[in-house]
Enzyme design. Sequence first.
Site, PDB file in Angstrom:
ATOM      1  NE  ARG A 197      -2.594  -1.429   3.331  1.00  0.00           N
ATOM      2  CZ  ARG A 197      -3.224  -1.496   4.492  1.00  0.00           C
ATOM      3  NH1 ARG A 197      -4.424  -0.960   4.625  1.00  0.00           N
ATOM      4  NH2 ARG A 197      -2.681  -2.083   5.531  1.00  0.00           N
ATOM      5  CE  LYS A 228      -9.844 -15.073   1.633  1.00  0.00           C
ATOM      6  NZ  LYS A 228      -8.729 -14.291   1.062  1.00  0.00           N
TER       7      LYS A 228
END
Length: 339
Positions: A33, A159
């Site tokens: 990031r 997920k």
Amino acid sequence: MSTILVTGGSGFVAGHVILQLLAAGHDVRTTVRNLAREPEVRATLERHGADTTRLRFFAADLERDDGWAEAVSGCDHVHHVASPFPLTQPKEEQDVIRPAVEGTLRALRAARDAGVKRVVLTSSFAAIGYGHGRRETPYTEQDWTDVEGPAVQPYMKSKTLAERAAWAFVAKEGGAMELATVNPVGIFGPALNGDLSTSIELVRQMMAGKLPGTADLWFGVVDVRDVAALHLLAMTSPEAAGERFLAIAGDSVSLHQMAEILHRGAGTKLPPRLPSWIVRLVGLVNPMARDAVPRLGIRARASNDKARALGWSPRTNEEAILATAESLKALALVEPKRG
């Protein structure tokens, strides 16, 4: 050799995937990031034997479009490993679900537009074995978590929904790009640094004598090195295209069995068993205990036959758990309580 992107390069699984790709001679790219983390991640990989001269870093965030096209340009394959994993339950489940689903779709769009041959998505047993209550037969790759089922937490939903979104995208908009998924259970094995996953932190607490007792909780075990190896097999095996692969070493283990493995192999103190009624009572005031209550006594089993058919041969539960302990001692992250 190929040029391969691994997303989320500062993570536990991604680090081991990068190590194995570099050892195999590939040119590797990875996303973080913030590029300020590059020196730290590079140093960690080098401490574990990597030659990082063929590793490049790119800034990309699951929640922003910036950087993805540049990161994936010229790549043959992508391992999309990055996904949010909260240590505590979020107040809003969309805080976990949204970045998981949108981040997966960002990575897939960028990969398709760059002409990537195959994406390997790191999914989870969380997308397979929850929301069904007690079940005697082993879970397989044909099963999906019921996100509307009992006690399905936001991470499990994230997920499941992210993987379903990935398959739908590839079917409708993926063009010639192929997809395979790896669905691990609880991931153990050598920690690379002090940024510990939930599974590794559990071992650390057991070794430090900070676990008051072991509840009647069961889970599958797999070594992170074997998860990484299955990623590489899913990337290179022609028959892996369009398939899911459960990553589990063998039979599930209980918390107490894990404590016994650490007691025998690492000399750590053996905590007492906690009766389920105590866990339920503590759950009235403790959020972690409350989250555990619906899973008490449920011994989910899963099959690794499909992964083994690719040539995958995982380490045992005991090897994975003791490798975790050895790495924590080597990193000086725990002072074992012996007993």
